[in-house]
Design a protein around this motif. Structure first.
Motif, short mmCIF file in Angstrom:
data_model
loop_
_atom_site.label_atom_id
_atom_site.label_comp_id
_atom_site.label_asym_id
_atom_site.label_seq_id
_atom_site.Cartn_x
_atom_site.Cartn_y
_atom_site.Cartn_z
N LYS A 64 92.49 -38.35 106.17
CA LYS A 64 93.67 -37.38 106.25
C LYS A 64 93.84 -36.61 104.95
CE LYS A 64 96.81 -40.25 109.06
NZ LYS A 64 98.11 -41.10 109.25
N PRO A 65 94.62 -35.63 105.03
CA PRO A 65 94.77 -34.86 103.85
C PRO A 65 95.64 -35.58 102.84
CG PRO A 65 95.37 -33.59 106.00
CD PRO A 65 94.91 -34.96 106.41
N GLY A 66 95.25 -35.79 101.67
CA GLY A 66 95.79 -36.24 100.51
C GLY A 66 95.43 -37.56 100.40
N GLU A 67 94.37 -38.07 101.14
CA GLU A 67 93.77 -39.65 101.01
C GLU A 67 92.73 -39.36 100.22
OE1 GLU A 67 94.85 -41.97 104.85
OE2 GLU A 67 93.10 -41.09 104.76
N THR A 68 92.26 -40.53 99.55
CA THR A 68 90.98 -40.58 98.78
C THR A 68 90.08 -41.40 99.42
OG1 THR A 68 92.39 -40.13 96.67
CG2 THR A 68 90.07 -41.14 96.31
N PHE A 69 88.82 -40.88 99.70
CA PHE A 69 87.98 -41.44 100.12
C PHE A 69 87.30 -42.72 99.07
CE2 PHE A 69 85.09 -43.00 103.58
CZ PHE A 69 83.59 -43.04 102.86
#
Length: 117
Positions: free
Chosen positions: A84-89
């Motif tokens: 999702k946008p704003g998530e860090t993988f």
């Protein structure tokens, strides 16, 4: 003659009785076959129970996919790599630790020997 015919009738009755006993105990669909069928039924019942448990899990999964977005999102994350946008993988490696196989510098034999005074 009367006793002879009764004796023959008795022998025929005994032969029929023995034939029926043979069919019951040793015949194709007799007692031995019944025991084998009971064993096969037990194995099949165990397989059916296992498949029913698997079907329950699949039904629950289908129900989640039809009714909720959480299951769809979970499948998208696991199968398609959704971020999702704003998530860090962050990906963690489960590979075993490896060490470099670089050769060590050769040792000069003259340096390895201590000089004795």
């Amino acid at each position: 003659m009367k006793y002879f015919s009764q004796f023959m009738l008795f022998l025929i009755a005994v032969a029929v009785l023995l034939g029926l006993q043979y069919q019951y105990w040793l015949g194709k669909s007799g007692r031995a076959g019944l025991e084998q069928l009971h064993e096969e039924m037990a194995v099949q019942q165990q397989m059916n129970d296992q498949k029913m448990d698997e079907n329950k899990v699949l039904r629950a999964d289908v129900n989640d996919l039809k009714n909720g977005l959480e299951a769809v999102e979970e499948h998208a994350r696991l199968d398609l790599g959704l971020i999702k946008p704003g998530e860090t993988f962050v990906q963690l490696s489960t590979a075993p630790v490896t060490h470099t196989n670089q050769p060590t510098p050769p040792v000069n034999p003259e340096d390895a020997i201590e000089s004795i005074p």
